[in-house]
Design an enzyme around this catalytic site. Sequence first.
Site: not given
Ligand code: TTP
Ligand code: MG
Length: 356
Positions: A14, A104-105
């Site tokens: 992630d 991103d995952e």
């Molecule tokens: P996440 O993987 O949930 O968050 P992140 O990568 O920003 O942070 P981390 O994993 O380190 O906790 O989500 C990936 C991307 O998806 C995030 O950068 C932005 C987008 N996103 C949104 O647009 N709205 C949301 O509510 C969430 C949770 C994420």
């Molecule tokens: Mg993330």
Amino acid sequence: MNGVIMKRCILHYDMDAFYASIEQRDNPKLKGKAIAVGRGVITTASYEARKYGVRSAMPSVTAKKLCPELILLPVRIDYYKKLGKKIQDLIQSLTYKCEFISSDEGYVDITEYMKKYTPESFIEKFKNSLYKHTRLTCSVGLGYNKLSAKLASDANKPNGYFIISSREEFHNYVKDKSVSIIPGIGRKSLEPLNNMGINTVNDIFNLTKNNLIDMFGTNKGVRIFELVRGIDDSEVDYISERQSYGQEETYSRTVDDIETVHDTLLHQINKLTEKLRLDNIYIKTVTLKARYSDFSTITRSKTLNEYTRNSDIIYTTALTLLSDLAKKDSFRLIGVHLSHIAKRNYVQLSFKDLFK
Ligand code: TTP
Ligand code: MG
């Protein structure tokens, strides 16, 4: 991980503060600063901003109140998606057993690599390779199934990793934590549990399977019972190298009539697109194969700009390839092969696929 040998070894990655990290990478002035990406609502915030309580899905007005020096940046969604695709391409070039959940995952089944690497050395190689090519960091979880891997990737964010190698380790890790830590138990399930005073995973252990079935119905009740115990047999949904998408027809006589060839192609392509739909797969390259009465064989390919499984697009492409052949008579075989295959969440789809 106490030297436990895992029957299956699943990696979940992630990206860290994905959109915000990209902005910080591209603009050195933003490095180390509290930034967030979003307009009315925050999509994500840098880890520096999270210290102030700035979170995803928070109104930007609230975020600014919590962190007055917050730098708010516009969302460049197409750019982030393009980078997400680059990351996926890179991971797929390392190992093909991957399932991408979002930009991103994703999950990777790395069981076979455990003969050559220790879990730690594989994770290091994976993270380093991703960083070298993208200058972005990710967090990694390694588990004995998808559930434990997903849970583990959240344990040491950002830029960390964690390994859960058995149900026993899973149990020890989750028992005193809030139920919300368990992947797959959503807000809808949490509310009734919290209302009953059930907050930690340990509290759920005190409920029987029947208690949970009474509360949530059979499917969800059993699912929650299993999730808190680290039970999840689901496979990483990857495209097998053996999955092949091709159709060939050998004619019992020489075919000179191009209409017959068109009919054959249409029939083959309809069959293939049906299979693509069943497998939830899209393709980007169409290859036409023709054999003539003198047994000479020709193949011609065209790679499309976007992934598709639309039969009209594939048929039109095959006809273009056919019309480009120098020789359009005395066919003994005609065939179509579809390659450059990808799963739904991995691809930029054609317009027709998106709006059908
Ligand atoms: P996440 O993987 O949930 O968050 P992140 O990568 O920003 O942070 P981390 O994993 O380190 O906790 O989500 C990936 C991307 O998806 C995030 O950068 C932005 C987008 N996103 C949104 O647009 N709205 C949301 O509510 C969430 C949770 C994420
Ligand atoms: Mg993330």
